[in-house]
Design a protein around this motif. Structure first.
Motif, PDB file in Angstrom:
ATOM      1  N   ILE A   1     -47.258  75.575 -44.325  1.00 37.06           N
ATOM      2  CA  ILE A   1     -46.689  76.719 -43.613  1.00 37.06           C
ATOM      3  C   ILE A   1     -45.982  77.601 -44.639  1.00 37.06           C
ATOM      4  O   ILE A   1     -45.253  77.107 -45.500  1.00 37.06           O
ATOM      5  N   ALA A   2     -46.194  78.905 -44.529  1.00 34.18           N
ATOM      6  CA  ALA A   2     -45.551  79.847 -45.445  1.00 34.18           C
ATOM      7  C   ALA A   2     -44.035  79.679 -45.390  1.00 34.18           C
ATOM      8  O   ALA A   2     -43.465  79.462 -44.325  1.00 34.18           O
ATOM      9  N   SER A   3     -43.393  79.803 -46.550  1.00 30.26           N
ATOM     10  CA  SER A   3     -41.961  79.528 -46.620  1.00 30.26           C
ATOM     11  C   SER A   3     -41.074  80.712 -46.264  1.00 30.26           C
ATOM     12  O   SER A   3     -39.949  80.525 -45.816  1.00 30.26           O
ATOM     13  N   PHE A   4     -41.538  81.938 -46.462  1.00 28.22           N
ATOM     14  CA  PHE A   4     -40.704  83.113 -46.198  1.00 28.22           C
ATOM     15  C   PHE A   4     -39.309  82.923 -46.785  1.00 28.22           C
ATOM     16  O   PHE A   4     -38.311  83.149 -46.127  1.00 28.22           O
ATOM     17  N   GLY A   5     -39.246  82.518 -48.037  1.00 25.79           N
ATOM     18  CA  GLY A   5     -37.957  82.246 -48.667  1.00 25.79           C
ATOM     19  C   GLY A   5     -37.333  83.473 -49.303  1.00 25.79           C
ATOM     20  O   GLY A   5     -37.935  84.559 -49.343  1.00 25.79           O
TER      21      GLY A   5
END
Length: 173
Positions: free
Chosen positions: A126-130
């Motif tokens: 899942i993409a982290s979008f950090g």
């Protein structure tokens, strides 16, 4: 949280998905403030997000603008009214009070929950979008933040925003 948001007088006309979209747009960078960025972040269908964004636009909470480079791409910006709304309701007073009562444990809990989230994201692709500053592509050039993925300079504030292109440092290959 949901009960509190539903009962808050300033949020009477805002659906939970709309509030989530506003919260995301308040924290994301210029690479991520697109309808697709909102869709990916919320994990919802394009149609659901599209309708929610249209509603937010009709309420004067977001404005759309065409990308200067790619005329097919649209960016979403919060209006001052949206920023005032978010400032008034976030963080919820009950949550801030509870965290304050935990003292140092609140910080430890935040760290542990962040670690749990990263493990779930890694384990399920899942993409982290950090935060930009925690990305393996983030670096400094001539004393200023720079994105090694897009090869573009960043503003100091960009480093504190979330990005849909984020790659955690521990994912470096």
């Amino acid at each position: 949280m949901r009960i509190w948001f539903r009962q808050h007088p300033l949020l009477a006309d805002i659906q939970p998905i709309q509030l989530s979209a506003l919260m995301y747009l308040a924290r994301c960078n210029r690479y991520s403030n697109t309808p697709l960025g909102v869709t990916d972040y919320l994990g919802l269908t394009k149609g659901t997000v599209s309708q929610s964004l249209k509603t937010l636009e009709s309420k004067g909470l977001i404005v759309k603008s065409q990308d200067a480079r790619d005329k097919r791409s649209v960016h979403l910006e919060l209006t001052p009214a949206a920023r005032e709304l978010l400032d008034a309701v976030l963080p919820p007073a009950f949550l801030a009070s509870a965290a304050q009562q935990m003292d140092a444990n609140a910080e430890q809990l935040e760290t542990l929950l962040g670690e749990l989230l990263r493990n779930v994201q890694r384990g399920n692709d899942i993409a982290s979008f950090g935060l930009c500053k925690t990305c393996r592509f983030h670096r400094e050039e001539n004393g200023a933040p720079f994105c090694g993925l897009t090869h573009e300079p960043l503003t100091p504030g960009d480093a504190e925003l979330i990005c849909r292109e984020h790659h955690p440092l521990d994912d470096a290959a």
